[in-house]
Design an enzyme around this catalytic site. Structure first.
Site, mmCIF file in Angstrom:
data_model
loop_
_atom_site.group_PDB
_atom_site.id
_atom_site.type_symbol
_atom_site.label_atom_id
_atom_site.label_comp_id
_atom_site.label_asym_id
_atom_site.label_seq_id
_atom_site.Cartn_x
_atom_site.Cartn_y
_atom_site.Cartn_z
ATOM 1 C CB THR A 186 -0.873 0.039 1.277
ATOM 2 O OG1 THR A 186 -1.586 -1.186 1.410
ATOM 3 C CG2 THR A 186 -1.872 1.175 1.244
ATOM 4 N N GLY A 216 -8.606 -5.970 -0.460
ATOM 5 C CA GLY A 216 -7.995 -5.776 0.847
ATOM 6 C C GLY A 216 -8.651 -4.669 1.638
#
Length: 316
Positions: A186, A216
């Site tokens: 991320t 996610g």
């Protein structure tokens, strides 16, 4: 400003490092993903975060909104092939790119997100368009791609956005080998503008070799991304399934509303991530006063910050 490290707790992997600083009337903090960077790539990742923070700071210094600032910061990181977001994102089990992104503003609890999005260069810009459209909060898969096309975004191919490094990691994962030096799943940013508004943005390619359609924590308000004008804003990185189970960004913002400062709030969140569900990751936080904080329980998490009172700071 503070920097601290601690060891492991019996219930799971505990906080390995944290940082806090006072940003002042405007402030931004970005991360490039929690994970385990090779020594030779640390400087490149930190430099990428510093570039993103500087781009956001330029906007905030000129009076722009926190929402504009976090979108700009994440867009810079999406364009940098070193990070697992946008160009350079990891490949799923089919060898294709699927992207998740979200943006949220604390003043009106406005949010926009996309998940399992086919390749587009800047999913965070599409998430911002979802927020501004206001009809829905989250679009998925082909529906997200249709929304993007209808709002002027041009799709590209997985080949265009796939780097040699991402392909190599995918091949290694398919062979059952660890993704050495991978820096997490991320990128994200949090900011507070001169009007006192907070915002958060997060973008990711997800997990290497993930099953097609896996989503996610990043695009889920309250899990990997959250902003509340009464508390602050958060962006998380790490094991998405674990972060979702704790609704980590929302619980952290609730701690800010209850009076916690950002660094202790981030530390508590990451401690819970390890102790309660055995998860690994990191979190960046800004509160409504412009104070910043972060914590991780991984070996590294590249980050950079800028603020009126703080100046500049960065690290791993």
């Amino acid at each position: 400003m503070s920097m601290s490290s601690h060891g492991s707790a019996p219930g799971g992997r505990d906080v390995t490092a944290s940082w806090g600083g006072d940003g002042g009337d405007w402030a931004v903090l970005v991360h490039g993903g929690a994970g385990d960077l090779r020594a030779g790539s640390v400087d490149i990742h930190v430099a990428g975060c510093r570039e993103a923070a500087a781009a956001a700071a330029e906007l905030l210094r000129g009076g722009a909104s926190a929402l504009d600032a976090v979108e700009r910061a994440v867009s810079v990181l999406e364009s940098n092939p070193c990070f697992n977001a946008g160009t350079g994102a990891c490949l799923n089990a089919d060898g294709l790119i699927e992207l998740d992104a979200a943006v949220m503003e604390g003043a009106g609890l406005r949010a926009g997100a996309v998940c399992a999005l086919p390749p587009f260069l800047h999913p965070i810009a599409i998430a911002r368009a979802v927020l501004e459209d206001g009809g829905h909060v989250l679009y998925a898969g082909e529906g997200a791609a249709r929304f993007a096309r209808e709002h002027g975004f041009e799709p590209v191919s997985s080949e265009v956005m796939t780097t040699e490094a991402a392909r190599a990691r995918w091949i290694a994962a398919r062979a059952g080998q660890a993704a050495e030096g991978w820096a997490g799943g991320t990128v994200g940013a949090v900011a507070r503008d001169a009007m006192g508004v907070v915002a958060a943005a997060t973008s990711t390619g997800g997990l290497v070799n993930k099953r097609a359609g896996r989503v996610g924590d990043s695009p889920l308000p309250g899990a990997g991304t959250y902003a509340d004008g009464e508390g602050g804003a958060c962006s998380a990185t790490g094991a998405g399934e674990a972060i979702m189970r704790l609704v980590l960004a929302k619980s952290t913002t609730d701690a800010l509303r209850a009076g916690s400062w950002p660094e202790p709030a981030a530390r508590a969140a990451i401690h819970a991530l390890g102790a309660r569900v055995g998860g690994t990751g990191g979190m960046i936080v800004v509160d409504r006063a412009g104070r910043l904080g972060l914590a991780r329980n991984t070996a590294s998490m590249s980050w950079a910050a800028a603020g009126l009172a703080l100046g500049e700071a960065s690290g791993v």
